[in-house]
Design a protein around this motif. Structure first.
Motif, PDB file in Angstrom:
ATOM      1  N   PHE A   8       0.839  -1.191   0.000  1.00 42.59           N
ATOM      2  CA  PHE A   8       0.000   0.000   0.000  1.00 42.59           C
ATOM      3  C   PHE A   8       0.873   1.239   0.000  1.00 42.59           C
ATOM      4  N   THR A  35      -3.829  -4.444  -3.414  1.00 40.99           N
ATOM      5  CA  THR A  35      -3.466  -3.066  -3.100  1.00 40.99           C
ATOM      6  C   THR A  35      -4.634  -2.160  -3.465  1.00 40.99           C
ATOM      7  N   ALA A  36      -4.422  -0.860  -3.373  1.00 42.08           N
ATOM      8  CA  ALA A  36      -5.498   0.099  -3.624  1.00 42.08           C
ATOM      9  C   ALA A  36      -6.078  -0.060  -5.022  1.00 42.08           C
ATOM     10  N   SER A  53      -8.299  -3.167  -2.698  1.00 42.41           N
ATOM     11  CA  SER A  53      -8.592  -2.753  -1.328  1.00 42.41           C
ATOM     12  C   SER A  53      -9.009  -1.298  -1.373  1.00 42.41           C
ATOM     13  N   ASN A  54      -9.586  -0.828  -0.293  1.00 44.23           N
ATOM     14  CA  ASN A  54     -10.041   0.555  -0.282  1.00 44.23           C
ATOM     15  C   ASN A  54      -8.843   1.502  -0.435  1.00 44.23           C
ATOM     16  N   SER A  84      -7.843   4.940   8.593  1.00 40.10           N
ATOM     17  CA  SER A  84      -7.809   4.170   7.359  1.00 40.10           C
ATOM     18  C   SER A  84      -7.152   2.808   7.562  1.00 40.10           C
ATOM     19  N   SER A  88      -8.278  -1.113   6.617  1.00 36.57           N
ATOM     20  CA  SER A  88      -7.434  -1.960   5.771  1.00 36.57           C
ATOM     21  C   SER A  88      -7.295  -3.378   6.312  1.00 36.57           C
ATOM     22  N   ASP A  91      -9.725  -5.513   4.566  1.00 35.19           N
ATOM     23  CA  ASP A  91      -9.323  -5.725   3.174  1.00 35.19           C
ATOM     24  C   ASP A  91      -8.279  -6.827   3.070  1.00 35.19           C
ATOM     25  N   GLN A  92      -7.312  -6.808   3.976  1.00 35.08           N
ATOM     26  CA  GLN A  92      -6.263  -7.829   3.963  1.00 35.08           C
ATOM     27  C   GLN A  92      -6.837  -9.211   4.277  1.00 35.08           C
ATOM     28  N   CYS A 110       0.966  -2.755   5.608  1.00 37.58           N
ATOM     29  CA  CYS A 110      -0.093  -3.770   5.687  1.00 37.58           C
ATOM     30  C   CYS A 110       0.036  -4.509   7.011  1.00 37.58           C
TER      31      CYS A 110
END
Length: 412
Positions: A8, A35-36, A53-54, A84, A88, A91-92, A110
């Protein structure tokens, strides 16, 4: 081998990991980059699998850096970044559930990655293009500006535990969600909960930062990871015409270092310095770090792939990000680094010590006269060019991404 790469940040944080993923795929492995969402095209253009991911962390950086001018701005950005990071973690987790990897490679941003790998019972490999984590007596942690002597150099690496202190509560909440026991808030990021060492991939060249004799076998300095994607880029006609219209220009750009409140002054200093030196130049405005206008001898652009542009310029002036520094050295460009923050001062010192450019000109010291003096030195000192060419030859022989693949195959 099924590899999941979690990374990220800005383009410089993501691009090396895309290169690693491409090398893994070429070696016959299944690989996914998480990743983003904004980097999806970059990943998929190389035929790689992608999990979005966001983009909250990236948005925080893009919103904060261009206007940052004080400690209060930095504090507000850190608070937004913390929020944020919480998002995450999920997301991970989603990326791991969707790929069921045999090995996880992760950027330190991360934070959930090593804990997810622990839950799966698979290796987790930390990676950062900066010698930040592995203690050595040879030099202090890169954010410390001067040598402290062997004992204090090694001790300075205790600073990398600040991450555990800052985010330990969030990490333990996540570990609880995964059914894992809590960790100490002073946990060593290079030691797993079972006491085994964490392997670290350092994607930079040993010719740029020599491997210290006291590095353990778990610290792997592989050489740079480059995708080479930019080499096939098609430039706009204004850029191609400018390059063809005269001698090779100097490149000036500070990437994601926004700091808009000083952009007018920097632009004026750059314009004055170029006029007094008579140098042709390409200025990349990046995230708003430079306010400038094109002239007959100056072309202003938003940006261009460095691996396409740098071989076509005579020298480069930049902020000293790890990725930009690496491409500058790999393409044989003499470099003047104008560091803004963090590890950029470390890379500025390395470039000068290697004889590949003048001593640095920090952001706060950029004036027309100082910049003109440094640019003149940069383009007229032949040893900078010959030393840069020598380094480029050594770097090109390393095949860093392939070396990293060999290490990951062994660890998995």
């Amino acid at each position: 081998m099924r590899a999941l790469i979690l990374t990220f940040g800005t383009k410089g944080d993501v691009e090396p990991y895309i290169a690693l993923a491409s090398a893994l795929k070429s070696a016959g492995h299944e690989v996914t980059v998480a990743t983003a969402a904004g980097f999806e095209d970059d990943v998929r253009s190389l035929g790689l699998d992608f999990v979005p991911s966001n983009s909250l962390m990236l948005e925080v950086m893009q919103d904060a850096l261009p206007t940052m001018a004080s400690a209060a701005d930095l504090q507000r950005a850190a608070k937004a970044m913390t929020a944020s990071i919480r998002v995450s973690f999920d997301d991970q987790l989603r990326a791991v559930r969707g790929t069921n990897p045999d090995i996880v490679v992760y950027h330190p941003k991360c934070l959930g990655a090593p804990h997810l790998a622990e839950r799966l019972g698979v290796p987790a490999v930390l990676s950062l293009p900066l010698p930040f984590y592995t203690p050595t007596s040879s030099y202090p942690i890169p954010f410390v500006p001067r040598d402290l002597g062997p004992r204090l150099n090694r001790w300075s690496y205790a600073l990398n535990r600040a991450e555990s202190l800052m985010y330990g509560g969030m990490v333990n909440d996540f570990r609880h969600k995964l059914g894992l026991p809590a960790l100490s808030r002073w946990a060593n990021p290079l030691v797993k909960p079972d006491g085994r060492p964490v392997d670290v991939l350092y994607p930079y060249s040993r010719h740029v930062v020599p491997v210290p004799p006291d590095y353990p076998s778990t610290a792997h300095v592989t050489g740079y990871w480059f995708t080479g994607r930019g080499t096939t880029w098609e430039p706009p006609h204004e850029l191609r015409d400018f390059l063809a219209a005269g001698e090779a220009p100097v490149y000036i750009g500070f990437g994601s270092m926004g700091f808009v409140k000083g952009s007018d002054q920097r632009g004026a200093a750059i314009a004055s310095a170029l006029k007094s030196t008579g140098a042709r130049a390409i200025i990349a405005t990046g995230w708003g770090s430079i306010a400038a206008e094109s002239t007959d001898d100056v072309l202003v652009i938003d940006g261009a792939p460095h691996d396409w542009l740098f071989p076509r310029v005579s020298a480069v002036v930049h902020h000293g990000g790890a990725g930009t520094t690496g491409i500058g050295l790999a393409t044989g460009c003499p470099s003047l680094i104008c560091p803004f923050l963090g590890d950029q001062f470390f890379w500025a010192n390395r470039v000068h010590e290697l004889g590949a450019g003048p001593r640095s000109l920090p952001r706060a010291q950029i004036t027309a006269s100082a910049l003109a003096e440094r640019i003149t030195d940069l383009v007229e000192t032949e040893s900078y060019r010959s030393n840069s060419a020598r380094l480029a030859r050594a770097i090109s022989a390393e095949n860093g991404a392939d070396r990293a693949v060999e290490i990951l195959e062994r660890l998995a």
